[in-house]
Every structure is written in C-alpha cells, then in structure tokens.
Write a protein that holds these residues in place. Structure first.
Motif, PDB file in Angstrom:
ATOM      1  N   ILE A 276       0.834  -1.207   0.000  1.00 23.79           N
ATOM      2  CA  ILE A 276       0.000   0.000   0.000  1.00 23.79           C
ATOM      3  C   ILE A 276       0.871   1.260   0.000  1.00 23.79           C
ATOM      4  O   ILE A 276       0.664   2.185  -0.792  1.00 23.79           O
TER       5      ILE A 276
ATOM      6  N   THR B  71     -12.166   1.018  11.776  1.00 24.74           N
ATOM      7  CA  THR B  71     -10.702   1.081  11.705  1.00 24.74           C
ATOM      8  C   THR B  71     -10.193   2.458  11.294  1.00 24.74           C
ATOM      9  O   THR B  71      -9.073   2.825  11.645  1.00 24.74           O
TER      10      THR B  71
ATOM     11  N   MET C 197      -8.191  -0.478   1.800  1.00 23.55           N
ATOM     12  CA  MET C 197      -7.083  -1.402   1.570  1.00 23.55           C
ATOM     13  C   MET C 197      -6.521  -1.984   2.865  1.00 23.55           C
ATOM     14  O   MET C 197      -6.288  -3.185   2.969  1.00 23.55           O
ATOM     15  N   GLU C 198      -6.305  -1.137   3.858  1.00 25.36           N
ATOM     16  CA  GLU C 198      -5.816  -1.671   5.132  1.00 25.36           C
ATOM     17  C   GLU C 198      -6.942  -2.405   5.844  1.00 25.36           C
ATOM     18  O   GLU C 198      -6.703  -3.359   6.576  1.00 25.36           O
ATOM     19  N   ARG C 199      -8.166  -1.947   5.658  1.00 24.24           N
ATOM     20  CA  ARG C 199      -9.307  -2.672   6.215  1.00 24.24           C
ATOM     21  C   ARG C 199      -9.280  -4.118   5.726  1.00 24.24           C
ATOM     22  O   ARG C 199      -9.502  -5.046   6.493  1.00 24.24           O
ATOM     23  N   ASP C 200      -8.991  -4.297   4.429  1.00 21.13           N
ATOM     24  CA  ASP C 200      -8.944  -5.652   3.877  1.00 21.13           C
ATOM     25  C   ASP C 200      -7.945  -6.535   4.633  1.00 21.13           C
ATOM     26  O   ASP C 200      -8.205  -7.718   4.890  1.00 21.13           O
ATOM     27  N   ILE C 201      -6.804  -5.970   4.965  1.00 18.31           N
ATOM     28  CA  ILE C 201      -5.778  -6.749   5.682  1.00 18.31           C
ATOM     29  C   ILE C 201      -6.285  -7.140   7.072  1.00 18.31           C
ATOM     30  O   ILE C 201      -6.175  -8.300   7.485  1.00 18.31           O
ATOM     31  N   ILE C 202      -6.834  -6.184   7.792  1.00 18.34           N
ATOM     32  CA  ILE C 202      -7.346  -6.471   9.147  1.00 18.34           C
ATOM     33  C   ILE C 202      -8.481  -7.484   9.076  1.00 18.34           C
ATOM     34  O   ILE C 202      -8.578  -8.402   9.897  1.00 18.34           O
TER      35      ILE C 202
ATOM     36  N   ARG D 212      -6.980 -10.919   8.594  1.00 19.43           N
ATOM     37  CA  ARG D 212      -6.237 -11.384   9.772  1.00 19.43           C
ATOM     38  C   ARG D 212      -7.150 -11.633  10.972  1.00 19.43           C
ATOM     39  O   ARG D 212      -6.796 -12.353  11.897  1.00 19.43           O
ATOM     40  N   SER D 213      -8.324 -11.003  10.953  1.00 20.54           N
ATOM     41  CA  SER D 213      -9.286 -11.239  12.024  1.00 20.54           C
ATOM     42  C   SER D 213      -9.990 -12.580  11.874  1.00 20.54           C
ATOM     43  O   SER D 213     -10.652 -13.030  12.802  1.00 20.54           O
TER      44      SER D 213
ATOM     45  N   VAL E 237      -8.183 -10.803  17.909  1.00 20.02           N
ATOM     46  CA  VAL E 237      -7.830 -10.390  16.561  1.00 20.02           C
ATOM     47  C   VAL E 237      -6.310 -10.361  16.476  1.00 20.02           C
ATOM     48  O   VAL E 237      -5.666  -9.589  17.189  1.00 20.02           O
ATOM     49  N   PHE E 238      -5.760 -11.216  15.643  1.00 18.10           N
ATOM     50  CA  PHE E 238      -4.307 -11.237  15.464  1.00 18.10           C
ATOM     51  C   PHE E 238      -3.952 -10.298  14.322  1.00 18.10           C
ATOM     52  O   PHE E 238      -3.985 -10.675  13.153  1.00 18.10           O
TER      53      PHE E 238
ATOM     54  N   ARG F 163      -9.333   2.544  18.217  1.00 16.63           N
ATOM     55  CA  ARG F 163     -10.448   2.760  17.290  1.00 16.63           C
ATOM     56  C   ARG F 163     -11.526   1.695  17.439  1.00 16.63           C
ATOM     57  O   ARG F 163     -12.673   1.908  17.034  1.00 16.63           O
TER      58      ARG F 163
END
Lengths: 203, 203, 203, 203
Positions: A104, B95, B100-105, B108-109, C93-94, C108
């Motif tokens: 990103i 978040t 894009m970073e939301r997709d990563i979290i 991973r969640s 959440v990892f 957040r």
C-alpha cells in the motif's frame, strides 16, 4: 503535468520470485525501464524486493537515477538477513509493516506505477492501484499477469479499464503513454479513487 | 480443530457492488452461508460492506449468529453517511484505515475466509489471504472471480493451489471441507505465510 | 446513549510490564473495572497484553462479560510464544501489525477508553485517543501516568483537557462519568478528532 | 557509522501548531538544525506538517539539503486543501494513513530522530521512537515537552533513559552527540526495539 516542480516518482512492481525473474526478455525490459526512468529524471520507487523490480533499480542507478526502496522489513539487518532482499537503493524506507501494508505504501508513494511480469504479490498491487485510481502502465509480453490484465479486470471482475491505464511492450513507449494520461486525467484526491466528492462504490 | 476453546471466526468476502450483487443465485448462496455459520456457532466477520457479504451477515443474525464488521470508516457517522454501508452487525470495528488496510485487518481477524462472487476488491483480499497462508474456501458458481481462482493462481501467476484452499458451490459442503483442511494443515505463524521458519520467498 | 443497539465497547489500557503491574491497589482497581464492565453488559477490549489490562479481562470473564483482545502478533503461536501474552479472551484479533499499529486499532475498536496505571506504551495510547477525540476515563491513584495526565496535557503539551475526558479513582464512578460525557458530547467523525468539518490543526 | 553508503536520514519532529511555533528561539533552533543537516549531507525527513519541522525543512532546502515529507494525506490536493500543510519538500510521500500511522512511518523512515518543542502529537512520536529503540536527540530549551522528556520517561513512566538518547540545546552539538551514539550502539533489529532476540517486554 504536475503543478509542483518535484520530480515524478514511478513505482515499478512485478515478479520478485518464480520463473518470471529468469526470463531474459522480461529482465531486459526491466533494465530498459529503469534506464529510461533515469534519463527522464524520474525517481524510481520499488518494494526493495529481488527480481524484475530490482533489475530496474540497478539499471536506473547505472544511468544516474535516484532510487527509493520501500521495504517490508523493520531494519537493514532484517531486510538483508530475513527478507534476503537487495539494498542498492539511494534511500530505503524500512516500514516494518510486512509485505501487504508495504504494498500500500509502495503504491501511494508513486505518482504512477508500472507493472512488469508479476505473480500473486503483483496482482495484489494491481488491485490496490486500480481501486485507488492510480495511473497504471502495463509492460505487456513480460510474462506473469502482464498480458492478462484486461481479462482479469473486465472478464473476471466485470469492471472497466480506466482511461489512465495504458499498455505497451516497450518501456519507452509505455512511459510516453503514461505521461500523456497523467496530463489528461486528474489524479484521485481520495483513497477510494475519487477525483471528486461523489459517493463511494466498490466491488 | 483449534487448541483454544474460542469460537471459529469465518470471514466472508465477495462482491459489494457491481452486477454480482443482483444475482439471485449468488445472494441465496450468501444467505445459506450465513445461516450455516450461525448454526455451527461460528462468528461471522465481514468488511461491513453492502452486497453479498451483507446478505450473509443478515442471514447469520436471523439464525442467531454473532457477527462482526470491520469497517473502513473511522466513525459510525462516516460509515453510514460516506461509505453508505450497512451496520446491522453485533460488533463493528471502525478502523479508520480505508478500504485497503481494512482488507488486511479483515482477513487477519478471520481464522479462515470464504469468497463468494467477487470483483477487484475481493481479488485484493484473495491475494492477501493466499500470500499469508490463510485457509480459503471458494463458493463456485457464484459469479465474478469465483470460478476462475485456479486459473488466476496457476495460469496467470504461476503459483500452486495450496492444500488449505477448497472449492464447492454448496456453502454447507464448503464449510465441511474448510473444517477438514483446518484440522489437517497447521496455521501459518508469520505474515509471509510460513508455518515454519524457512526463508522468505514471494512473487 | 448511542443510536444503534450494539453493546458499548470499553477499551482498557495500562501497564503491561514494569513495577505498576505488581501494585495490589492497581490490580484490585483493574479487577473491579473488569467486573463492572461485565455487569453493565459492556464488551471489554484490550491489547491482549499481560498486566493490568489482563487483570481486567480475567475479572470481566469471571463476571460473564464478553472480551476481545487486539494482539500485535500475527498468529496464536506468535502471540503465545514470542509476545508471551495471555489468550483468555472470547475473541482475539491477530493483527500482525506490531505494538504501535495495534495501539491504533485497539483505540479505534473502543467506543471509549479507560487508562489504569501506565508507562510509555500507555502514554502512546493516551496521545492517540486524545488526538482522535475519543472519550477517555483515567483511573487515578493507580500508579504510572495515572495522576499526571492533566500535567502532561496542560503543563507540558500546552493543550486543554477535553470535556469528554474524566477522572476518578473508583472504577464504578469513572464508568458513570464516562457514560455521562458520552451522552453529552458528540463522537468525533474524523480521525483528527473533528466532530464537524472544521479545518485541521494538530501539535 | 553505517555499513552501507546511503545518506543518513534525520527525522525532525516537533510542534506543528500551538504557541510553540511562534517562539522565535525555537524557530531559530529549527532553522539551525535544518541548515546543519544540509551541511552534513543528511536527508531531512519530517511529517510534511507546518510549524517547527517545516522551519527546519525550509532552512535545509536553502542550504542545499535533500528533504522528504511523509504526509498524512492521500493526495497533494488533500495535503494542501484539507490538511493545510506545506509542500516545499523535494519528495513527498502521500501515505493516506492519517496522522497516527503517518507518525509510525515517519519514525521508521528515519535513521534517528530529533525532537524540538512539541505537544501531544510529538509526544506520540516520542513514545513510538522510544519503544522501538530509535536513536533520539532532544533539542532542550525549545518549549513544549523539550525540557521534560527525562521526567516523563523516568518520573512518570518508570522507564530508563536509553543510552542512545541525547540532549543539547544547540542543534550542532546535538547532531554530534547523535552521531556518536549511532556509532556506539547497535540499531534495533525488531519493531519492539530489540537489538538481539530476547523476549519481548513492554509497558
């Protein structure tokens, strides 16, 4: 093309592993891309990874260009010994964020991106750049996903090729096209790719 | 299946806009997926977006399941008024990180992810989950990228379908398969998808 | 208090190491805080770390509360074996993002945060929550930074204590005060702490 | 001092708003710091914010230095019109990540950081740099938190001043001290500040 006088930053993304990085045709295109960026006074950015993007950096350096690497590692030690990545850039940002967030930052650091060859990691970067409305140039006939981008976007994802996405198998001509669309189309203001304040949509 | 006694978290990703979200077959599969997650006592996670993943959430709620949304927005106001997104989840994490970073979290969640339909945004999530070694289930015949994942990974990217990726056009059978591979294959320890401390490679 | 019917999420931040985590007074306050959150039906969120925030989680669980941990680790294995962190939460959440980005997600994810004791890491979280306009409750007389927050903000940083920041050495009374300010003051909409679209300022 | 031959990157953090940015003594120190970085051939990095860090950038540019800004904004438009921030740097990275994540990237992009003046935002950056073991120089007598860092770390947080943190009210002497500790102490390898693979602890 841009209102400020800062140098244009071109992000080079593509195969960092896999069979594509052994292909002499792709490697030659990568070197030609790096050289041409240097000649035009562009700053060349990549993910500080091995493979085709590093071929471009090495060539840009040989031709006097300024190069920046956006590393997934936290430190030079980790970059070299754990990620086993090259470090010949003029500037390296050690993000410590791993591959995915590095991707990103990598794209957002670039005024436009160029894709050469490319596997899963490059496909990740393509989807980010596409969704965020970044100008994109594809070096076709360079292996990996390079000849299938329209099929992926239109055929599979049912989206449209945006007007600031260009294609050529010659790096020099591709940069000409990329410059042209950057002059013609406004850059997105927001991270959802909007150039104006319309509503958000995403698929 | 897992050593702790926490409930399994299943991330549901897929078309949030575009023609796929109007397809009655895909919508029915999404609802069936949500209901089946609820019946099995799974926590259903999605990106707090509209479309097929929201059909799954609504159905999971109707069947008594616990649902969590990972929003790109910073606040409930922004979520509802700018992202125009649904908010029927039991828990929403705002978040403030954008798509894009939301997709990563989001990924991973989730202990495992299920993909249904899907355009560019879903393709982004697929590449993250693939590179990070997450168990992945694909609901085939649900439109978008759902029938082309092997072609994208093997044909275009020249990578292999990993053993913890499964396919079925029936959500119930897909969850059975997903449970089986989660029992059989160790989860990755590191964000590069390693289950052991080998060297890093990426393409 | 909130327009939706989702349960309130309270983030508990504070000393995870150092002398503060041995202080019996602070530990008792942490346990009381956790129990009180459970009684009120709040979801208790913490950074999935040891120390005072974990005392609160253990106590919340004993009183039937729902608990969520936001881990800096990528995997349960890394969480337990490298970060040496507790994992008794209902949901973990990892994030795989390390301490610093974990802190941002942690805050957040919370509708309001409570600080107890606290060293450098907690001070990091305080500055984030302050700058982003989050409702903050400080449990005073709990060691570390807990009695010096006004001095840090007003004396050193030359900023003002915001109206949605409250103080009490009793966890129960603190939660009462926190509920009151959440009713009275609008939540920020943007990540710069704005509740309206004014210009950005920051120091 | 460093094994590679890349130029040293010095991050300058400090007051971007509030009364500190009007203090002529602090502003003169900021300008002196920028000039001295340029003379030594350092790359000067800041958060692309107004105030004291921008005074340093302007001065570095006047003295021929290379300057990089790490912006919280996604685009030049957003940077200028919403964040109302200066854009005189040679290179600007538009992270699109907002203030808090920008702070993390800002610090990780810098081989060492210098703090001048400073309010809440700077305190956030101090806690990140401290926890991640980054070399830190404090310009004392520059207002804000500049004279209270030892009190914050030792008095409030009950942690120790690390050996690679130095203090001086003269920017030139501070850079001398910073260079010395960078020669003497190894850089951290991991984002928890470890220079070796010990267990993790954090407060």
């Amino acid at each position: 093309m841009k209102k400020h006088d800062r140098k244009l930053k071109i992000g080079v993304m593509g195969s960092a592993s896999g069979p594509q990085i052994q292909d002499p045709v792709a490697r030659e295109k990568a070197r030609k891309l790096g050289a041409e960026c240097a000649r035009r006074g562009y700053i060349l950015i990549n993910g500080a990874c091995p493979g085709l993007p590093n071929d471009a950096v090495v060539s840009a350096k040989e031709h006097g260009g300024l190069t920046i690497g956006i590393s997934p590692a936290f430190s030079e030690y980790e970059h070299t010994h754990e990620y086993l990545s090259p470090a010949g850039h003029d500037i390296i940002v050690f993000t410590g964020l791993g591959f995915m967030e590095r991707d990103i930052i990598n794209i957002r650091s670039s005024d436009a991106i160029v894709i050469i060859g490319g596997g899963i990691g490059t496909l990740n970067e393509l989807t980010i750049a596409y969704d965020e409305g970044r100008p994109i140039g594809i070096i076709t006939n360079s292996g990996g996903i390079s000849n299938s981008v329209p099929f992926v976007i239109e055929g599979l994802c049912k989206r449209k090729i945006p007007p600031n996405m260009v294609f050529d198998d010659d790096p020099k001509k591709l940069l000409d096209k990329l410059e042209a669309v950057m002059r013609e189309y406004p850059l997105p203001i927001h991270e959802d790719g909007r150039v104006r304040d319309n509503h958000l949509t995403r698929g």
